[in-house]
Structures are given as structure tokens and as C-alpha cells.
Design an enzyme around this catalytic site. Structure first.
Site, PDB file in Angstrom:
ATOM      1  N   GLU A 447       0.845  -1.195   0.000  1.00 34.31           N
ATOM      2  CA  GLU A 447       0.000   0.000   0.000  1.00 34.31           C
ATOM      3  C   GLU A 447       0.884   1.250   0.000  1.00 34.31           C
ATOM      4  O   GLU A 447       1.648   1.468   0.930  1.00 34.31           O
ATOM      5  CB  GLU A 447      -0.884  -0.041   1.254  1.00 34.31           C
ATOM      6  CG  GLU A 447      -1.539   1.274   1.616  1.00 34.31           C
ATOM      7  CD  GLU A 447      -2.246   1.202   2.979  1.00 34.31           C
ATOM      8  OE1 GLU A 447      -2.214   0.143   3.631  1.00 34.31           O
ATOM      9  OE2 GLU A 447      -2.828   2.229   3.368  1.00 34.31           O
ATOM     10  N   ASP A 525      -1.120  -1.199   5.810  1.00 31.78           N
ATOM     11  CA  ASP A 525      -1.048  -0.691   7.181  1.00 31.78           C
ATOM     12  C   ASP A 525      -1.981  -1.488   8.086  1.00 31.78           C
ATOM     13  O   ASP A 525      -3.020  -1.968   7.651  1.00 31.78           O
ATOM     14  CB  ASP A 525      -1.498   0.784   7.230  1.00 31.78           C
ATOM     15  CG  ASP A 525      -0.488   1.700   6.565  1.00 31.78           C
ATOM     16  OD1 ASP A 525       0.659   1.245   6.343  1.00 31.78           O
ATOM     17  OD2 ASP A 525      -0.850   2.855   6.255  1.00 31.78           O
ATOM     18  N   ASP A 527      -4.217  -0.705  10.029  1.00 31.13           N
ATOM     19  CA  ASP A 527      -5.323   0.115  10.531  1.00 31.13           C
ATOM     20  C   ASP A 527      -6.551  -0.108   9.653  1.00 31.13           C
ATOM     21  O   ASP A 527      -6.537  -0.935   8.747  1.00 31.13           O
ATOM     22  CB  ASP A 527      -4.916   1.594  10.579  1.00 31.13           C
ATOM     23  CG  ASP A 527      -4.592   2.137   9.185  1.00 31.13           C
ATOM     24  OD1 ASP A 527      -4.764   1.384   8.191  1.00 31.13           O
ATOM     25  OD2 ASP A 527      -4.168   3.299   9.079  1.00 31.13           O
ATOM     26  N   ASP A 529      -8.005   1.735   7.353  1.00 28.62           N
ATOM     27  CA  ASP A 529      -7.775   2.006   5.933  1.00 28.62           C
ATOM     28  C   ASP A 529      -7.013   0.868   5.283  1.00 28.62           C
ATOM     29  O   ASP A 529      -7.329   0.432   4.183  1.00 28.62           O
ATOM     30  CB  ASP A 529      -6.951   3.291   5.775  1.00 28.62           C
ATOM     31  CG  ASP A 529      -7.850   4.476   5.497  1.00 28.62           C
ATOM     32  OD1 ASP A 529      -9.088   4.276   5.486  1.00 28.62           O
ATOM     33  OD2 ASP A 529      -7.317   5.589   5.304  1.00 28.62           O
TER      34      ASP A 529
END
Ligand code: 0RA
Length: 664
Positions: A447, A525, A527, A529
Site C-alpha cells: 500500500e 497498514d 489500521d 484504511d
């Protein structure tokens, strides 16, 4: 309490193959093989010894109960997960026979429980079609259990026998009287055989739900005694479907916008083959056809699916031509166009199924093709004649699909031609590895360009390639095919992997021979997102490169959540529990001020060395392999996660805050 004596229940005519009126006698049971074989090579009988195999034990018992239900003798099945992770399955069928088995010189119950393949599966007189993937019978479960108790309610009496590792601890006992009939099996899986011993309520529930839809009218309830509510009642859920596959379609398509008010439905029998079909068109662009043989999901399709496609294409095409709606169309409509935005379920019951294919989930029986073809054709013909408004809606959808396919083909040809032109055909953003043997090569889909840069520095360039992806890739669940081939990120993935897909009939399969990496690792990541991006990529794989997942090539990287420092010492944590423990360990006297905790919000916060040692170095990293436990459920979840409706998605994400819990 009295011991069961020989000949307590004499059997009928003793001809060894039933007594002609369909009633069961001990003689129906043929004896084939001992249970030692099962303990020696468990994977041969139940597929594997991991989570999947463990859950197969439960399916195997339930399948026997379902057989009773299909024969018309059972309406309720209860499954309990006990606090010690043992399982009880109870049904209200006829009960396992307890009469004396002449050939084996023991109770039929003992034969069913201790002899492989006993249980009438080979006796065509007793109609048995259900059966787990391997259809090996309840004796297999016994062989793989450290303890098992069978209780049978039959002929007004309660019979019982206990076993350890498949061997009877004593003869069958008569332990009481009863008004009811049925069977209760309690078993503890042998934890020296299985690598996983924890039963997943999600996996079991989704199988029970599936069985309820596939066998309307049967009530299946699951209790999880490991979890209790405020009143101390165990968590439970009941699955029951009145309308069978029609309900199943509505469940699967709950988050899609439907084109016709009600699913099309038919149930019937052709050449002794029971066929049940339901279908619905929606505004999406993907094809979701699920096929079952004897309650087994045939992932690889087969003759029943081929028959369905054939009947669907021929009947719809002929209706569309007759209607004159195709007059202005400048190109041919092909089979794919009739299946865009189609959700369908085909369920057939076959007496002697031949399963073929890599995972033995492809039906080979040729006689089934025509049976399904005829059934679909009749059903659709009548439906289209009787529902002209819906018929027009469907034909319009088909025309739209054909038009889009035409555009997609042009876009795709452009992509593939471009690839061929620039020599290597590899995307500029790809940092390739030097190794050429795909079995030893890995590609990280990372990403963002910045994390991509770190990964390029940190990797082992011999076998690790890096492809950075810009932010959110296209949501393929909502886009038309030609848009998908317009997307730069998706083109890059295709080119980097080296695979191409055809969009024409029968060439939809991915060409895996040219696949350049056998590990495709999604690294985002840790998280919300990041997990959304991972889901987007997975959705794309699931819809367009499912074979990659099915072959076990797709993985998810697990970057750490925390860096804990104390003096010179640096340690990483992957969960909050781990962090709490580690802080305690590093500050044994409770003085936590000397311990520094850094929460990683993204991959970008790690330097190349940290990313390598925590997330990319094969010696220390953890990769989560992506598997499809249940294709229909995965399909529903992806349509929900990536579809238009927000509320169910939010609810799901809140319930499964961690990506790991998505059942694919
Ligand atoms: C062998 C023969 C028959 C039923 C069963 C086994 C049977 C097995 C299980 C396992 C769990 N529940 C079950 N219920 C039945 C036929 C019985 C007859 O014809 O009376």
C-alpha cells in the site's frame, strides 16, 4: 441395566441385501475395512488434520442425521459445542440400528461405529445421498476421537456404547426406556491427531445455515456452551428454511440490488435425479453460481453446472430472439452475457456421484447434464412466458452485458498488446526479484509508494519482488468489466503476476502456467484504511483470480502493532495482549516508566531494516494464508463489504474489527 444380547432384534430375510420393503436390517450393512487405516492416515479420509478436518468430524455426524431427514424420518438436529471443546450431535431420526449383525457377530450399532464404510452407504436399497466431502461415515469420527459415546433411542429403549480411539470400551448396553427415537453422538476429537482443537462457531454455523437452505424443512440448532448470556444460557442459533434455495438466494443477495421481485425457483425430478434450482438477477456485474451435489459444494462445477449453463443460454437466447429485442444489436451475444449479475444455486442429489478434479469437487456423472438442462429450460421457458415484464428486464440486462463485454475486450486487448510491446511487459513500478523459478518467488503488493520504497530497500532482492499500489484500488464489486481493465493498478497486478484472463466463454480460467510468483503477499497498514485496501485487493482476486486463492498462493502480511523499547532492547508486539505481557516482563517491579511504547500506525513508520525483520524475513514473519472456507458465504461477505449498502458493512466491520476474522 442389561447388556445387549445376541439376536435381541432378529433381522428380516437374511439375504444380505435388504428385505425388499425398504426397512433396514443389520444385513444391509456391508463390511469393508478396519479403523486402524483411518488413524494411520487421517488426511486420506477427512481431507486434512487442521481446522478444516476437525470441523469435518462434525459434518460427518450431521450428514448421517441429514440422510435420516432426507429419507423422511428426521426433522430436528442439534449441535452443541461443550466448554471442553467436545461436540454433541442429537437428531430425532430412527436411531442407529441395534439389532444383531450376523456376519460381524455383534450389534449393528457397534458395526456402524467401528467398521469403516458401514452404515448402508453402499446399499442402494436405502436411499442415501447426503455425505461429507469424503462420505466416510461416522466410524471415521469414532476412529479420530479419544472418546465417543453413542446413545440410540429406538424400539422404546435407550442403548448406549462408549469408545476410546474407535475401540468399544464395553458391549452395547440397554440403559433405559424412551418414547422417542433418534441418535445422540458425543465425541472428543483426538488432540494427538489434529493440529487445531478449537471449534469455530462461525464455521459450524455457516455450514448449518447452508444445510438448512439446502434441505428445507429441517430445523438445525447450534449451542455454544463456551459462551453464556446474562441468564447463563448458552449462545444458540436456529437455522430453518421454508422455501429452500429461494431463501438461500435472498440471503446471498441481501446486499445487492435485485432486478426482478422474486427469485425464479423450481424443484423437480428428471431421470431419477432430484434437481432444485433458484436464480435471481441483480445490478452487479459478477456471476455467482453455486452448485451442490448431495449437499456438497462443488467448487469445480461439473456436469450439473454445464447442464445449467446450457439450458439457461439456449432458453434465454431463444426468447430474446423471438422477442425481437436483439434486432439492433451489432454483435453476437455469448454465454457469459446471460450470466452477468446472475446469482444462482443448483442443487442435485445423485445416487452414485463421481467426483473429479483437483479437490474432488467436480461432478463427473454425464447423465446429470441433460437432467439439469431440461429442468432449467422448462422452468425458464414457463417463467418468461408468464412474466413478460421480468423477461424484458432480463433480456435488457443481457444486452447491456454484451455491450460492456465488447468494450471490455477492446480495453483488454489494448492492455495485453501494450504489455507485449515494451519488451519485458512488466510494469515500471515493479521491483522484480532475480530468481526465476516461480515456486521460490514472492511478490509483495504494498500500500502506497512510500511504504513500497521502504520495502524495496528492506527486501531480499533475490526472491522478493515489490509492487507498490497507489492508495485504494478500484472497487471491482461496483465497476463494469471494461473499467477494470482501464485501471492502472489492476493492469499492473496482471502484468506483474504474468497471468492473463480471457473474458470469453470457457477461457475465463486464469492461465496459471505463466504465474511468476507462488507467494502473493498483500502488505497494508495495520489500521482500518489498510484493512479496507487489503479487502479491495482480495475482492479483486476473489472475483477475477479466484484460482490464486484456491491454489493457496495468496497471503496477508502481518506487520507489528507496537515497538517496545527498554534501554538497548527493542521488541515488537502484534497484539494488545502481547504488549501488556511484554511490558510486564520488561518492568518486573511495576516500574513501567522505563519502558517506551511506540504504536505503529502505518508501514511508513518502520525503516527498511525493521520492516524486513518483522514482516518480510521468512524466518521471523507470520503470513496468513487466504483460504475460502465457504464459497457462498465468502461471496455474500464480499458483496456486502464492497457493495452499495453501508449499514450491513458497518455492522460487519464493527463485529470483526480485525481483518483476520473475515471468513475467507
Ligand atoms: C445405519 C442405518 C440407518 C441409520 C443410521 C445408520 C443412522 C446413523 C446416524 C448417525 C447419526 N444419526 C444417525 N441416524 C441414523 C438406517 C436405520 C433404519 O432403517 O432403521
Amino acid at each position: 441395566m442389561s447388556e445387549l444380547t445376541n439376536g435381541l432384534h432378529g433381522n428380516g430375510n437374511g439375504n444380505g441385501n435388504g428385505n425388499g420393503n425398504g426397512n433396514y436390517t443389520a444385513e444391509n450393512i456391508q463390511v469393508l475395512e478396519g479403523l486402524e487405516a483411518v488413524r494411520k492416515r487421517p488426511a486420506m479420509y477427512i481431507g486434512d488434520i487442521s481446522e478444516r478436518g476437525l470441523h469435518h468430524l462434525v459434518y460427518e455426524v450431521i450428514d448421517n442425521s441429514i440422510d435420516e431427514a432426507l429419507a423422511g424420518y428426521c426433522s430436528e438436529i442439534e449441535v452443541r459445542i461443550h466448554p471442553d471443546n467436545s461436540i454433541t450431535v442429537v437428531d430425532n431420526g430412527r436411531g442407529i440400528p441395534t439389532d444383531f449383525h450376523e456376519k460381524e457377530q455383534k450389534s449393528a450399532l457397534e458395526v456402524v461405529m467401528t467398521v469403516l464404510h458401514a452404515g448402508g452407504k453402499f446399499d442402494k436399497g436405502s436411499y442415501k445421498v447426503s455425505g461429507g466431502l469424503h462420505g466416510v461415515g461416522v466410524s471415521c469420527v469414532n476412529a479420530l476421537s479419544s472418546y465417543l459415546k453413542a446413545e440410540v433411542y429406538r424400539d422404546g429403549k435407550v442403548f448406549m456404547q462408549e469408545y476410546a480411539f474407535g475401540k468399544p470400551k464395553a458391549d452395547v448396553l440397554e440403559i433405559g426406556t424412551t418414547q422417542s427415537t433418534g441418535t445422540k453422538i458425543h465425541f472428543i476429537p483426538d488432540n494427538s491427531i489434529f493440529t487445531v482443537t478449537h471449534f469455530s462457531i462461525d464455521i459450524l454455523s455457516s455450514r448449518l445455515r447452508e444445510l438448512a437452505y439446502l434441505n428445507k424443512g429441517i430445523r438445525l440448532t447450534i449451542f455454544d456452551e463456551r459462551e453464556t448470556d446474562e441468564q447463563g444460557h448458552s449462545v444458540n442459533e436456529t437455522f430453518f428454511s421454508e422455501n429452500g434455495l429461494k431463501d438461500f438466494i435472498n440471503y446471498l443477495d441481501a446486499n445487492r440490488e435485485k432486478l426482478i421481485p422474486d427469485p425464479i425457483y423450481m424443484e423437480g425430478e428428471k431421470n431419477n435425479i432430484p434437481v432444485e434450482i433458484s436464480m435471481q438477477y441483480n445490478t452487479s456485474f459478477s456471476e455467482n453460481i453455486h452448485s451442490y451435489v448431495n449437499n456438497i459444494n462443488t467448487h469445480e462445477g461439473g456436469t450439473h453446472l454445464a447442464g445449467f449453463r446450457r439450458g439457461l443460454t439456449r432458453t434465454l437466447k431463444s426468447y430474446a430472439e423471438k422477442s425481437g429485442m436483439l434486432a439492433k444489436l451489432k454483435f453476437e451475444i455469448n454465454g457469459d452475457d446471460f450470466r452477468e449479475g446472475l446469482t444462482a444455486i443448483i442443487s442435485v442429489k445423485v445416487q452414485e456421484p463421481q467426483f473429479e478434479g483437483q479437490t474432488k469437487t467436480k461432478l463427473g456423472n454425464s447423465e446429470v447434464m441433460g437432467a439439469v438442462d431440461q429442468q432449467v429450460s422448462e422452468m425458464l421457458f414457463n417463467y418468461l412466458e408468464e412474466n413478460p415484464r421480468e423477461a424484458r428486464t432480463i433480456v435488457n440486462k443481457v444486452i447491456l452485458a454484451a455491450t460492456a463485454r465488447h468494450a471490455a475486450r477492446k480495453a483488454r486487448e489494448l492492455v495485453q498488446r501494450k504489455g507485449a510491446l515494451n519488451g519485458s511487459g512488466l510494469p515500471g513500478k515493479l521491483a522484480d526479484c532475480s530468481e526465476r523459478d516461480p515456486a521460490r518467488c514472492e511478490i509483495y503488493l504494498v500500500e502506497g509508494d512510500s511504504a513500497g520504497g521502504t520495502a524495496k530497500q528492506g527486501r531480499d532482492r533475490k526472491f522478493q519482488a515489490i509492487l507498490p499500489l497507489r492508495g485504494k484500488i478500484l472497487n471491482v464489486e461496483k465497476a463494469m468489466q471494461h473499467k477494470i481493465f482501464d485501471s492502472e493498478e489492476i493492469k499492473n497486478i496482471f502484468q506483474a503476476l504474468g497471468v492473463s484472463i480471457g473474458t470469453e466463454e470457457d477461457s475465463k480460467a486464469l492461465n496459471l502456467e505463466k504465474l511468476r510468483y507462488h507467494k502473493i503477499i498483500i502488505m497494508t497498514d495495520a489500521d482500518v484504511d489498510g484493512s479496507h485496501i487489503a479487502t479491495l485487493i482480495l475482492t479483486f482476486f476473489f472475483r477475477y483470480m479466484k484460482e490464486l486463492i484456491e491454489n493457496g498462493y495468496v497471503y496477508i502480511a502481518t506487520p507489528p502493532l507496537y515497538l517496545i523499547k527498554k534501554g538497548q532492547e527493542e521488541r515488537y508486539c502484534w497484539s494488545d495482549e502481547e504488549r501488556v505481557l511484554l511490558v510486564k516482563e520488561l518492568a518486573p517491579n511495576g516500574n513501567e516508566s522505563s519502558v517506551h511504547i511506540q504504536r505503529y500506525k502505518g508501514l511508513g513508520e518502520m525503516n527498511a531494516e525493521q520492516l524486513w525483520s518483522t514482516t518480510m524475513n521468512p524466518e521471523f514473519r507470520t503470513l496468513r494464508q487466504v483460504t475460502i472456507e465457504n464459497g457462498t458465504e465468502a461471496d455474500r461477505i464480499f458483496s456486502m463489504l464492497m457493495g452499495d449498502e453501508v449499514p450491513p458493512r458497518r455492522e460487519f466491520i464493527e463485529k470483526n474489527a480485525k481483518y483476520a476474522n473475515i471468513d475467507v
